[in-house]
Design an enzyme around this catalytic site. Structure first.
Site, PDB file in Angstrom:
ATOM      1  N   ASN B 418       0.820  -1.200   0.000  1.00  0.00           N
ATOM      2  CA  ASN B 418       0.000   0.000   0.000  1.00  0.00           C
ATOM      3  C   ASN B 418       0.861   1.261   0.000  1.00  0.00           C
ATOM      4  O   ASN B 418       0.974   1.946  -1.023  1.00  0.00           O
ATOM      5  CB  ASN B 418      -0.955  -0.019   1.193  1.00  0.00           C
ATOM      6  CG  ASN B 418      -1.917   1.148   1.171  1.00  0.00           C
ATOM      7  OD1 ASN B 418      -1.914   1.948   0.239  1.00  0.00           O
ATOM      8  ND2 ASN B 418      -2.725   1.256   2.191  1.00  0.00           N
ATOM      9  N   ASP B 419       1.523   1.533   1.122  1.00  0.00           N
ATOM     10  CA  ASP B 419       2.298   2.764   1.236  1.00  0.00           C
ATOM     11  C   ASP B 419       3.324   2.917   0.120  1.00  0.00           C
ATOM     12  O   ASP B 419       3.567   4.030  -0.351  1.00  0.00           O
ATOM     13  CB  ASP B 419       3.028   2.797   2.589  1.00  0.00           C
ATOM     14  CG  ASP B 419       2.064   2.895   3.761  1.00  0.00           C
ATOM     15  OD1 ASP B 419       0.916   3.341   3.526  1.00  0.00           O
ATOM     16  OD2 ASP B 419       2.440   2.532   4.880  1.00  0.00           O
ATOM     17  N   VAL B 420       3.916   1.792  -0.318  1.00  0.00           N
ATOM     18  CA  VAL B 420       4.986   1.876  -1.311  1.00  0.00           C
ATOM     19  C   VAL B 420       4.470   2.209  -2.709  1.00  0.00           C
ATOM     20  O   VAL B 420       5.248   2.356  -3.641  1.00  0.00           O
ATOM     21  CB  VAL B 420       5.810   0.572  -1.368  1.00  0.00           C
ATOM     22  CG1 VAL B 420       6.487   0.308  -0.026  1.00  0.00           C
ATOM     23  CG2 VAL B 420       4.974  -0.611  -1.779  1.00  0.00           C
ATOM     24  N   ALA B 460       1.758   3.473   7.680  1.00  0.00           N
ATOM     25  CA  ALA B 460       1.879   4.905   7.912  1.00  0.00           C
ATOM     26  C   ALA B 460       0.531   5.543   8.203  1.00  0.00           C
ATOM     27  O   ALA B 460       0.463   6.697   8.605  1.00  0.00           O
ATOM     28  CB  ALA B 460       2.532   5.558   6.713  1.00  0.00           C
TER      29      ALA B 460
END
Lengths: 93, 495
Positions: B418-420, B460
């Site tokens: 997700n965050d990446v 995050a």
């Protein structure tokens, strides 16, 4: 060996380490960690000296305990590295 | 056999191994360790590199056993002691090999943390043994006064070793889930930590003047405490940095002991491992756009922080899709890039994913995998997980090598990441992940995003704009089940 001689080896080895590690492919960073784990257990050298020396029973047993711990790491580290590396295969063409 | 002659030849004034042959042997083993790391520059040479490492270790151990064989007062080999040593090695070998065989690849970070803790504890034990019996290590004069230089080296060795041990134990407990990944913030922890570090440095300086046991053991105790205090405030998301950092410490601990013993193999190895861990920490920090200092300061990325911040967002429209839709879209595509994240590994979906890739290749689709440096729980972890699932390593690409290809790819298949992939890292200066390098999946013609639900949003705690783009189809469900269903749908439409 005098201190400055040993220190020279250390500084040069840091530079060697810097360049060698940057050349490691990111795909193999986990095996890099497990193999560095295994080789840092070269402190078994100190453990063996302590376990073989006469003069202090406590020192000897500390040495033997360190031999066990370092051996777990050496055998475990190399074995798990070998296990991982055997998984990396090229595309079958 | 006259062991005394060999022993006296091998024992010098400072340190040991003045026997020139022993010194050469240790140097050879140091060089073999360099070659072991050098081999890892490519998967093709890595296995021979590992064998160089084993040979280096064998040389170091045999050399030490020969030059420091246990002898009694008359200089005769003490076979009882020798057997004890060999038994100790044997016990370690059995435990080590069993652990290495049994460990699941998803649990590699824990295993590595456990191994680090052993290096640390072994370093402490060796330093303590050297302190209690300095004459045997050749670091004291006849009156039992330890050389001043050796005291500094010993103090450093025990401090780094103890920090490595207790820090790695905490890292192990956090990675293994025995302890919450959330940061534990003690009030006034910066003051406590800096005070403890100052005390360790001060006591090490004092140790050069006074080699009393209380100084030595206080340094040891404080170092165990600081290792514990340093790691508990660091959150789960930062664990890749922590594991790398402890890797580095274990190297410096070995190097410090190498100075005490004047042993080149230990010094070379310590320097190699120390630099290796430092570089990996740097790579991990860069991949998360976090400074090393802010990781050490701790407090980032608890397991619960993500869930709690999800409440106050506005609802935006998103497009749901099914496994059949995904199978159809991908089988019609020319290029598919698969972006796996840790969620994929948690769901144990790597084998199903590889099957999906194989099916697509049968349909003539060009399949590649894109790996973000922090896709796993430690550096290179995702590559190992894919290799275990038989994904060929030449289909797996690092972020900088593949990022340009998303613009030409028909489908980006994001699974458990997700965050990446979050474009906010590039556009939103207020985002906690701003500045982090991301995989540009948003450039693909179609994005298929496998996600458990629309609720939780990564470590995050940031929402991802990719979910709401026109070309995105959300595939909600368990990653493994979704991959399995897609495989079924693909073989259903097969020829």
């Amino acid at each position: 060996m005098d201190f400055i001689g040993i220190f020279s080896i250390f500084v040069l080895a840091c530079f060697v380490g810097y360049f060698v590690v940057w050349s490691v492919t990111p795909a193999l960073h986990t095996p890099l960690m497990s193999v560095t784990n295994a080789i840092s257990s070269v402190i078994i050298v100190g453990a063996l000296i302590a376990s073989a020396a006469a003069g202090s029973a406590t020192s000897k047993w500390l040495g033997l305990a360190a031999v066990v711990m370092a051996s777990i790491n050496i055998f475990g580290g190399f074995a798990v590295t070998a296990r991982m590396l055997a998984m990396y295969k090229k595309k079958a063409r | 056999m006259d062991m005394q002659a060999i022993l006296s030849a091998a024992t010098g004034e400072h340190g040991l191994a003045v026997n020139p042959w022993a010194a050469v042997a240790y140097l050879v083993s140091g060089v073999l360790f360099i070659l072991a790391l050098r081999g890892l520059s490519s998967p093709a040479t890595a296995q021979s590199g590992n064998r160089f490492g084993m040979a280096g270790m064998l040389i170091a151990v045999v050399t030490t056993l020969l030059t420091h064989a246990p002898v009694d007062a008359a200089g005769v080999l003490d076979s009882v002691s020798l057997i004890e040593i060999l038994v100790a090695i044997g016990i370690g070998a059995v435990i080590g090999i069993v652990m290495a065989r049994r460990i699941a690849m998803t649990a590699m970070p824990q295993l590595v943390a456990a191994f680090h803790s052993l290096v640390g504890l072994a370093a402490v034990a060796v330093a303590a043994a050297a302190y209690l019996n300095p004459l045997a290590f050749g670091i004291a004069d006849a009156a039992g006064q330890i050389h001043v230089v050796s005291r500094v080296e010993m103090g450093l060795g025990i401090a780094i070793g103890a920090i490595t041990f207790s820090g790695s134990v905490i890292a192990f407990l956090k990675l293994n889930g025995n302890m919450s990944g959330s940061p534990i913030m003690l009030p006034g922890r910066h003051v406590i930590n800096l005070g403890t570090l100052a005390a360790i440095v001060g006591l090490t300086a004092y140790f050069t003047q006074d080699q009393s046991p209380w100084v030595f053991w206080t340094i040891t105790g404080l170092s165990f405490a600081i290792g514990f205090l340093l790691i508990i405030p660091i959150g789960g998301a930062d664990m890749p940095v922590v594991v790398s950092m402890l890797n580095s410490y274990s190297g410096w601990a070995a190097a410090a002991m190498g100075f005490t013993l004047g042993n080149t193999a230990m010094i070379i190895t310590g320097a190699l491992v120390g630099s290796s861990g430092a570089i990996l920490s740097y790579i991990m920090c860069r991949a998360m756009n976090r400074s090393f200092i802010s990781v050490i300061a701790g407090g980032f990325g608890g397991d619960d922080a993500a869930a709690s911040s999800g409440g106050s967002k506005e609802q935006r429209p998103w497009k749901p899709g099914s496994a059949e839709d995904a199978a159809f879209l991908m089988s019609q595509a020319e290029n598919v890039i698969i972006v796996p994240g840790y969620g994929m590994a948690v769901a144990q979906a790597q084998h199903a994913l590889r099957e999906m890739g194989d099916q697509l290749k049968k349909e003539g689709v060009n399949v590649k995998y894109a790996i973000h440096p922090v896709a796993g729980r430690m550096p290179g972890h995702m590559n190992v997980l894919l290799a275990e699932a038989n994904v060929p390593y030449d289909e797996v690409f690092e972020l900088e090598d593949i990022n340009g290809e998303f613009a030409q790819c028909d489908v980006a298949f994001v699974i458990g990441a997700n965050d990446v992939t979050n474009p906010a890292a590039k556009t939103d200066k207020s985002s906690p992940i701003y500045g982090m390098p991301i995989l540009d999946v948003a450039n693909a013609k179609t994005v298929l995003f496998v996600k458990r639900s629309m609720g939780g949003v990564g470590y995050a705690g940031v929402d991802n704009d990719v979910f709401y783009m026109d070309q995105t189809m959300m595939l909600l469900g368990d990653a493994k089940k979704m991959a399995d269903d897609i495989v079924k749908a693909l073989s259903g439409t097969g020829h």
